[in-house]
Design an enzyme around this catalytic site. Structure first.
Site, short mmCIF file in Angstrom:
data_model
loop_
_atom_site.label_atom_id
_atom_site.label_comp_id
_atom_site.label_asym_id
_atom_site.label_seq_id
_atom_site.Cartn_x
_atom_site.Cartn_y
_atom_site.Cartn_z
N ILE A 158 -14.07 -51.49 -5.24
CA ILE A 158 -14.16 -51.42 -6.83
C ILE A 158 -13.02 -50.42 -7.23
CG2 ILE A 158 -16.13 -49.81 -7.02
CD1 ILE A 158 -16.74 -50.98 -9.75
N SER A 159 -11.91 -50.72 -7.82
CA SER A 159 -10.92 -49.75 -8.29
C SER A 159 -11.51 -48.63 -9.07
CB SER A 159 -9.91 -50.51 -9.06
OG SER A 159 -9.33 -51.61 -8.15
N GLN A 160 -10.69 -47.41 -9.03
CA GLN A 160 -10.84 -46.26 -9.70
C GLN A 160 -10.80 -46.67 -11.30
OE1 GLN A 160 -7.45 -44.05 -9.03
NE2 GLN A 160 -8.18 -42.07 -9.58
#
Lengths: 801, 236
Positions: B86-88
């Site tokens: 899950i991206s930043q």
């Protein structure tokens, strides 16, 4: 007299331990990445060192029960070998390199893996050490069997890799210590030994019948590919060159950095992975009804320049660049690939898949290392294609400590000499940010040209960039106006931008593909200016060209830049710039701590505080460090000579162990406290220092010889030094046996401890200072032993080694 | 009846206790989201009010593995299994702002992952179509988005290469999973004047986001600011 059964058992056990070590290295290359080879060497040496300590603590108990303890240890070693891989793959222990720096969780798992692999080596070493101690008066004979067995073990592991899948090899190897236990078994062995025998037989049988599955890191290419729909491995072949897997999925397409003007559907292809890493798709030169994907990539640049009649493809892999050359109508293509198993697959099992690529009339495929090919054949080519550097998204520095003799200043120079007057060198690379790979390619090309008297390379270098890749070409003669026009037309047609071109305008550098800032272009320009030395010194990454002495193209880390990088990219991101190198640092720290805690600290309890202790320390630390430094340096250097790490390792390790074994056998004739030992040590130093200077020229002179001839040259080069290097350890032990027997475990422990530390330390020295410096370091370490030995000559009485 | 009343009373008590125990947690989550938006997102220059509001609203901690929920609002990507992340938070906000989402738009997302980016987009636009190639991730994301009440998100488990031709053209396309090529069908399914954003680089390294713009049939790309907002130091 030493019972022959003990000698045979020691020889067999040593063979099993070394073969197990190599099998572990291959398994860790498959489940993780190759740099864990250093961890395996460290763990094995740690086991040997800790065994010395254990021997010192429980010496009386073990020696009094030698007839039972010795076979029992062999059986337990077999059991530990058979269980090791299964345990390391258990979900509670399995670690992942990528997650090592994302928290402490996986660092703990790495330690647990360390522990699991430590046990069999510890048990093997304890058994060997027990035999050493029991028969210390004939140490040369036992040491000979130990080293000769180790040498044979290396060959055995390579043989097994040809016939068995990696996951089955450790269990088969576990049979060796069990068998050696049976050889050493006496009639009065007792219930405990028989229980150990039964346990080991059951363990080995279970491991052979149900070998554990190897689970690669979820961040390896193969793991990501396996998540595609209907993904499957359709063919698998193991060899010492790695585990080749042919993979298929209806969602796997190959179009690296594809131009956004590409008009057709991107075709689905099968692909090949080696040790879980992507090596290439299976393209066919006969593919119909679609535009060739490679013609819509920057790699097509050399063909846009002019027609090419002869092409040399280096490291052809699955043949992507060869297929491109065929489809561009090149009349004569030579493709070089070092992996014979891959070539065999392409020629036989996958012949239909690659559309008869290997039998195409325009293509000649040679099984050879690319650098060796450049050094030994003297034909000229219109185009020499280097393999694509880096992978999409970067390798996070996983390649940092791998020797790349094809991307050094000297290698580019060798290729330059193979160009026709209108010829072109071509190197394609993925764009990265912050720029590193791209800049190092350019700096290497520029320095290569500067050495050939071309101080202003702007007229012979061009580079074209897409949104994802960049291709550099270097021409033997300055670009002609029509060639420059062709490059511009190529860019316009495919939506690419020239990055370097004679007479380039700033406005055309980012017409289709704008960058976030001017850093890349400014740095390119500074590299082309006379001020590039200042840039090397100031840039946050090491972009100085790799050389044959420091062939680490992908090593970019500069320690002094870490605070700056941390500030800009965050401390959590920084480890992933150079994870491979940092893993070696982590290994060094962990191994050093473990070595001191497990080997040195317990010995303080048992060793007397006499003045001779420090002399023993220097004498044996010098041997431990020197031997490993030299071995690691030679392993690195012989990769260039034999073209691949595998054959280099087989020749270097086997020759050194056997020659050192003979040296140890002969050591009984050395008068340890007399004049001969200093002469031996001085001889080692002279050979190492002269070898450091003369080895490379000798290799380059003889690299074109047949493999057999090269092995003979290697024997001539390696044997004298390795023979002498086998003498100081048993000579020192024998001295102690005569004067201070209680200190033997201390000596053994010191030697082991420094061997453990030196494994990772040698890699760091090689990366930071190069091969010659590492050899000099080895000579210096033996100098330490010489100095300590000289002190010893003046020592008297107990404790004076 | 008495027993039923007693049971109801007990259930009521349990529900009140659960609510009482969850209320502070909800407050904490909201305050964490507010802090995340303030320091990591607005603090780094994201200005689009719709994006900021969406990032304040979507409960990120429900999109990460429960073992990592405590650190869901930290300034980092997180593994969600199957080699995916899950991206930043900043990246999600940045990708959202870059495509200039507006109410009434139709957006295609390639790479559903946890479903977090789709949820953020769904807070702003009319309809989000999202495709995930890993079946397990796609199924989990679909269930999660349904449970959280996102009725304007459709999840498809398929190869993102083909896009979603039945719903094309799209005002914008968000590709959350990096690929080594941009599928030609996606270019075709982008409206003229539309914007596509795609990450380039390793999920654990400094990713560079790339903007693809389609204008009068022509295509141009722009590499955008890397993950970390402070630009890389230029050489002196």
């Amino acid at each position: 007299l030493i019972p022959p059964t003990v000698c045979v058992a020691v020889g067999l056990l040593s063979a099993g331990a070394i073969a197990f070590q190599l099998a572990l290295m291959q398994i860790l290359s498959i489940t993780q990445w190759h740099h864990f080879a250093y961890m395996v060497i460290s763990v094995a040496l740690l086991g040997f060192g800790a065994a010395g300590t254990c021997l010192s603590l429980f010496r009386a108990v073990l020696m009094n029960r030698f007839d039972r303890a010795f076979p029992a240890l062999l059986f337990l070693c077999g059991a530990a070998m058979s269980a090791g891989i299964g345990l390391s793959q258990a979900s509670a222990i399995r670690f992942d390199s990528y997650l090592l720096f994302a928290g402490t969780f996986h660092a703990g798992r790495l330690m647990a893996t360390y522990a699991v692999f430590f046990v069999p080596f510890f048990l093997a070493a304890l058994a060997i050490g027990l035999a050493f101690t029991k028969y210390s008066h004939r140490i040369g004979v036992i040491y000979f069997w130990n080293l000769a067995g180790s040498g044979m073990g290396g060959l055995l592991a390579l043989g097994l890799m040809w016939i068995l899948p990696p996951r089955e090899i450790p269990a088969i190897l576990a049979l060796i210590p069990v068998f050696s236990g049976l050889v050493a078994l006496r009639k009065n062995s007792g219930a405990v030994v028989l229980s150990a025998a039964t346990l080991s037989l059951i363990g080995v049988a279970v491991a052979i019948l149900h070998p554990p599955a190897l689970i690669p890191s979820e961040f390896k290419s193969i793991s990501r590919a396996m998540q595609l729909p209907q993904a499957q491995v359709t063919l698998e072949k193991n060899s010492p060159y790695g585990l080749l897997q042919v993979f298929s999925s209806p969602a796997l397409r190959y179009a690296p950095g594809l131009s956004l003007t590409y008009p057709d559907a991107v075709p689905v292809h099968r692909a090949v992975f080696n040790n879980g890493d992507w090596i290439g798709p299976l393209l066919s030169p006969q593919e119909k009804n679609i535009s060739p994907v490679m013609d819509f990539s920057t790699a097509a640049l050399p063909y846009a320049l002019d027609k090419r009649r002869s092409v040399l493809v280096l490291n052809m892999s699955t043949g992507t660049h060869a297929v491109q050359a065929i489809r561009r109508g090149v009349e004569s293509i030579t493709a070089v690939e070092p992996n014979p198993v891959l070539l065999s697959l392409l020629a036989k099992e996958l012949a239909g898949e690659v559309g008869g690529l290997m039998t195409h009339p325009a293509l000649t495929v040679e099984k050879s290392d690319s650098r060796t090919r450049l050094l030994t054949e003297f034909l000229s080519y219109d185009l020499i294609v280097f393999p694509t550097i880096d992978t999409f998204g970067g390798t996070s520095g996983l390649d940092a400590i791998r020797e790349h003799y094809l991307f050094t200043k000297e290698a580019f120079g060798d290729a330059w000499h193979r160009l026709t007057p209108r010829g072109v060198l071509s190197v394609t690379c993925w764009m990265d940010y912050p720029p590193r790979h791209t800049l190092k390619i350019l700096s290497t090309l520029i320095e290569m040209l500067a050495e050939r008297g071309i101080d202003d390379p702007r007229n012979v270098i061009a580079a074209v960039r897409s949104w994802g890749t960049i291709t550099f070409i270097v021409k033997k003669t300055p670009f002609r106006p029509e060639e420059i026009q062709n490059i511009r037309a190529f860019c316009l047609r495919l939506g690419f931008d020239p990055a370097l071109l004679p007479g380039i305008r700033a406005s055309e550098r980012a017409f289709f593909n704008a960058l976030q800032d001017d850093l890349f272009f400014n740095t390119l320009d500074r590299l082309l200016s006379p001020a590039r030395e200042d840039l090397y010194a100031a840039y946050d990454f090491n972009i100085r060209p790799a050389t044959d002495d420091r062939p680490y193209f992908a090593q970019f880390l500069r320690w002094k830049s870490l605070p700056n990088l941390s500030e800009h990219f965050g401390s959590r991101s920084v480890p992933f710039f150079e994870i491979g190198y940092l893993v070696v640092m982590l290994t060094l720290i962990q191994a050093s701590l473990a070595a001191v805690l497990l080997i040195i600290v317990p010995l303080f309890r048992t060793t007397g505080r006499h003045s001779g202790k420090s002399r023993i320390f220097f004498y044996f630390s010098g041997i431990g460090m020197g031997y490993i430094f030299v071995e690691m340096a030679l392993l690195q250097r012989f990769v260039l000579y034999f073209g691949d790490p595998l054959h280099a390792a087989a020749v270097v390790i086997s020759t050194m162990l056997m020659a050192s074994g003979m040296g140890s056998y002969a050591s009984a004739r050395i008068q340890a406290l007399g004049a001969q030992l200093p002469l031996v040590l001085a001889g080692i130093m002279v050979l190492l220092l002269s070898g450091g200077a003369l080895l490379t020229p000798l290799m380059l002179k003889t690299i074109g010889l047949s493999p057999i001839a090269k092995i003979l040259v290697s024997l001539c080069v390696l044997c004298p030094a390795a023979f002498l290097m086998g003498i100081p350890f048993p000579a020192g032990i024998r001295m102690l046996a005569e004067t201070s027997e209680d200190d033997i475990p201390w000596a053994w422990g010191i030697n082991g401890c420094f061997s453990v530390i030196s494994t990772a330390l040698a890699t760091i020295i090689a990366v930071e200072a190069g091969f010659t410096a590492l050899m000099a370091g080895g000579a210096l370490a033996y100098g330490l032993t010489l100095a300590a030995g000289r002190f010893c000559r003046h020592g008297h009485g107990k404790g004076e080694a | 009846m008495l027993e039923e009343a007693a049971m109801n009373k007990w259930w009521g008590l349990i529900i009140i206790l659960l609510l009482a125990s969850s209320a502070p947690a909800g407050d904490i989550d909201q305050s964490q989201r507010d802090a995340m938006v303030r320091t990591q997102i607005a603090g780094r220059g994201i200005k689009d009010t719709a994006t900021l509001q969406a990032m304040r609203t979507v409960p990120r901690h429900l999109f990460v593995p429960s073992s990592l929920a405590d650190s869901a609002y930290q300034d980092q990507p997180m593994p969600i299994g199957y080699g995916q992340t899950i991206s930043q938070p900043y990246i999600v906000a940045y990708m959202t702002e870059v495509i200039r989402p507006k109410a009434g738009q139709k957006i295609l997302e390639i790479g559903t992952g946890s479903g977090y980016q789709a949820a953020v987009l769904a807070e702003i636009v009319k309809q989000v179509y999202t495709i995930e190639i890993v079946p397990e991730l796609g199924r989990t994301a679909r269930e999660r988005l349904q449970q959280l009440g996102y009725r304007n998100v459709q999840v498809r488990v398929a190869d993102g290469y083909d896009g979603w031709p039945e719903q094309a053209p799209f005002d914008a396309i968000v590709v959350t999973a990096a690929a080594d090529y941009i599928p030609p069908p996606l270019i075709r399914q982008l409206k003229d004047g539309g914007r596509m954003v795609i990450p380039v680089g390793s999920p654990f390294l400094v990713q560079t986001l790339m903007l693809v713009e389609k204008e009068k049939g022509g295509i141009k790309t722009t590499s955008l600011t890397p993950v970390r907002f402070v630009p890389f130091r230029r050489s002196p």
